[in-house]
Write a protein that holds these residues in place. Structure first.
Motif, PDB file in Angstrom:
ATOM      1  N   ARG A 109       7.139   6.036  -0.859  1.00 60.59           N
ATOM      2  CA  ARG A 109       5.936   6.663  -0.302  1.00 60.59           C
ATOM      3  C   ARG A 109       6.128   6.857   1.194  1.00 60.59           C
ATOM      4  NH1 ARG A 109       0.014   5.348  -2.486  1.00 60.59           N
ATOM      5  NH2 ARG A 109       0.369   5.499  -4.733  1.00 60.59           N
ATOM      6  N   HIS A 124       0.368   6.808   3.698  1.00 61.72           N
ATOM      7  CA  HIS A 124      -0.417   5.654   3.256  1.00 61.72           C
ATOM      8  C   HIS A 124      -1.821   5.748   3.836  1.00 61.72           C
ATOM      9  CE1 HIS A 124       3.853   4.451   3.368  1.00 61.72           C
ATOM     10  NE2 HIS A 124       3.573   3.787   2.265  1.00 61.72           N
ATOM     11  N   GLU A 139      -5.497  -3.163  -0.726  1.00 63.22           N
ATOM     12  CA  GLU A 139      -4.114  -2.709  -0.665  1.00 63.22           C
ATOM     13  C   GLU A 139      -3.526  -3.032   0.703  1.00 63.22           C
ATOM     14  OE1 GLU A 139      -3.696   1.370  -1.763  1.00 63.22           O
ATOM     15  OE2 GLU A 139      -4.651   1.112  -3.727  1.00 63.22           O
ATOM     16  N   ASP A 169      -0.211  -2.079   2.997  1.00 61.97           N
ATOM     17  CA  ASP A 169       0.950  -1.209   3.173  1.00 61.97           C
ATOM     18  C   ASP A 169       1.758  -1.679   4.380  1.00 61.97           C
ATOM     19  OD1 ASP A 169       0.266   0.529   1.034  1.00 61.97           O
ATOM     20  OD2 ASP A 169      -1.229   1.497   2.317  1.00 61.97           O
ATOM     21  N   ALA A 178       4.728  -0.412   5.963  1.00 61.72           N
ATOM     22  CA  ALA A 178       5.715   0.654   6.098  1.00 61.72           C
ATOM     23  C   ALA A 178       6.756   0.318   7.159  1.00 61.72           C
ATOM     24  CB  ALA A 178       5.015   1.966   6.442  1.00 61.72           C
ATOM     25  N   THR A 221       7.381   3.239   2.526  1.00 62.67           N
ATOM     26  CA  THR A 221       7.510   2.053   1.677  1.00 62.67           C
ATOM     27  C   THR A 221       8.302   2.467   0.447  1.00 62.67           C
ATOM     28  OG1 THR A 221       5.394   2.501   0.581  1.00 62.67           O
ATOM     29  CG2 THR A 221       5.366   1.003   2.483  1.00 62.67           C
ATOM     30  N   THR A 227       6.556  -1.187  -4.705  1.00 66.31           N
ATOM     31  CA  THR A 227       5.130  -1.428  -4.944  1.00 66.31           C
ATOM     32  C   THR A 227       4.976  -2.622  -5.872  1.00 66.31           C
ATOM     33  OG1 THR A 227       4.545   0.909  -4.654  1.00 66.31           O
ATOM     34  CG2 THR A 227       2.978  -0.484  -5.843  1.00 66.31           C
ATOM     35  N   ARG A 273       2.586  -2.884  -0.840  1.00 65.81           N
ATOM     36  CA  ARG A 273       3.701  -1.940  -0.730  1.00 65.81           C
ATOM     37  C   ARG A 273       4.548  -2.335   0.483  1.00 65.81           C
ATOM     38  NH1 ARG A 273      -0.785   1.452  -1.660  1.00 65.81           N
ATOM     39  NH2 ARG A 273      -0.820   2.282  -3.797  1.00 65.81           N
ATOM     40  N   CYS A 274       5.843  -2.391   0.281  1.00 60.32           N
ATOM     41  CA  CYS A 274       6.742  -2.774   1.359  1.00 60.32           C
ATOM     42  C   CYS A 274       8.001  -1.922   1.275  1.00 60.32           C
ATOM     43  CB  CYS A 274       7.087  -4.264   1.271  1.00 60.32           C
ATOM     44  SG  CYS A 274       8.010  -4.710  -0.223  1.00 60.32           S
TER      45      CYS A 274
END
Length: 204
Positions: free
Chosen positions: A137, A140, A146, A148, A150, A155, A158, A181-182
């Protein structure tokens, strides 16, 4: 949700600076911060290396330009030189913090530790993970529940949770998250390792 009071802000900033210098030392020594004895580490800093290098280069160029502009004002020149040099150190230190604080999968402890430089250190129990997948992704939008993280505006992994975990921000703000998400330099390896750990298989 209540965060850290204003009185604690100076302490947090001092702690941040000390950790920054510690990260530089660990990076120079080619060591990682708090690694798990039986765990596997997964880096994520490769995606930001060029960007951080560019920031450092811009800071060096700015320092040279300011030296020329302030050459007739020695006092101002010395102050700006110190600030510019320290800015370069901070930029390099932030990159070093990302390098020495990788993600850690520790099957013995039953946790996946997702990190982002000095600012995020989230431990996720493996039994709370509902699914993990490789998902790239580049945009974001902030959403409730959530998180995120980034790197280089992207990212690549998930993690969806069956039960939420508590994320504590740099200033102490707490919130429950169900999706994390990373980024990982090798997202496929991280995803496969988490799946094996959840299945009870050995992680290489």
């Amino acid at each position: 949700m209540r965060g850290t009071g204003l009185a604690a802000v100076p302490f947090l900033l001092v702690r941040h600076e000390l950790r920054l210098w510690a990260s530089l030392w660990l990076w120079a020594a080619r060591r990682t911060h708090d690694p798990a004895a039986g765990g596997a580490v997964f880096g994520y800093a490769r995606g930001q290396g060029a960007m951080m290098g560019g920031f450092a280069f811009v800071c060096v160029v700015e320092s040279m330009m300011m030296s020329v502009l302030l050459r007739d004002w020695p006092a101002a020149h010395h102050v700006m030189l110190v600030l510019d040099v320290y800015t370069v150190v901070i930029v390099i230190g932030l990159h070093a913090a990302s390098v020495v604080r990788p993600h850690v999968l520790d099957p013995d402890a039953g946790t996946l530790r997702i990190r982002r430089a000095l600012h995020v250190d989230l431990r996720i129990p493996l039994e709370r993970i509902a699914s993990v997948r490789h998902e790239l992704r580049t945009t974001h939008e902030p959403r409730d529940g959530e998180l995120d993280l980034a790197v280089g505006s992207q990212t690549s992994v998930t993690v969806e949770l069956a039960e939420p975990v508590t994320h504590v921000s740099f200033f102490g703000r707490r919130r429950e998250v169900r999706v994390v998400r990373c980024h990982a330099d090798d997202p496929g390896s991280l995803v496969r390792a988490v799946e094996r750990a959840r299945a009870g298989d050995a992680v290489p």
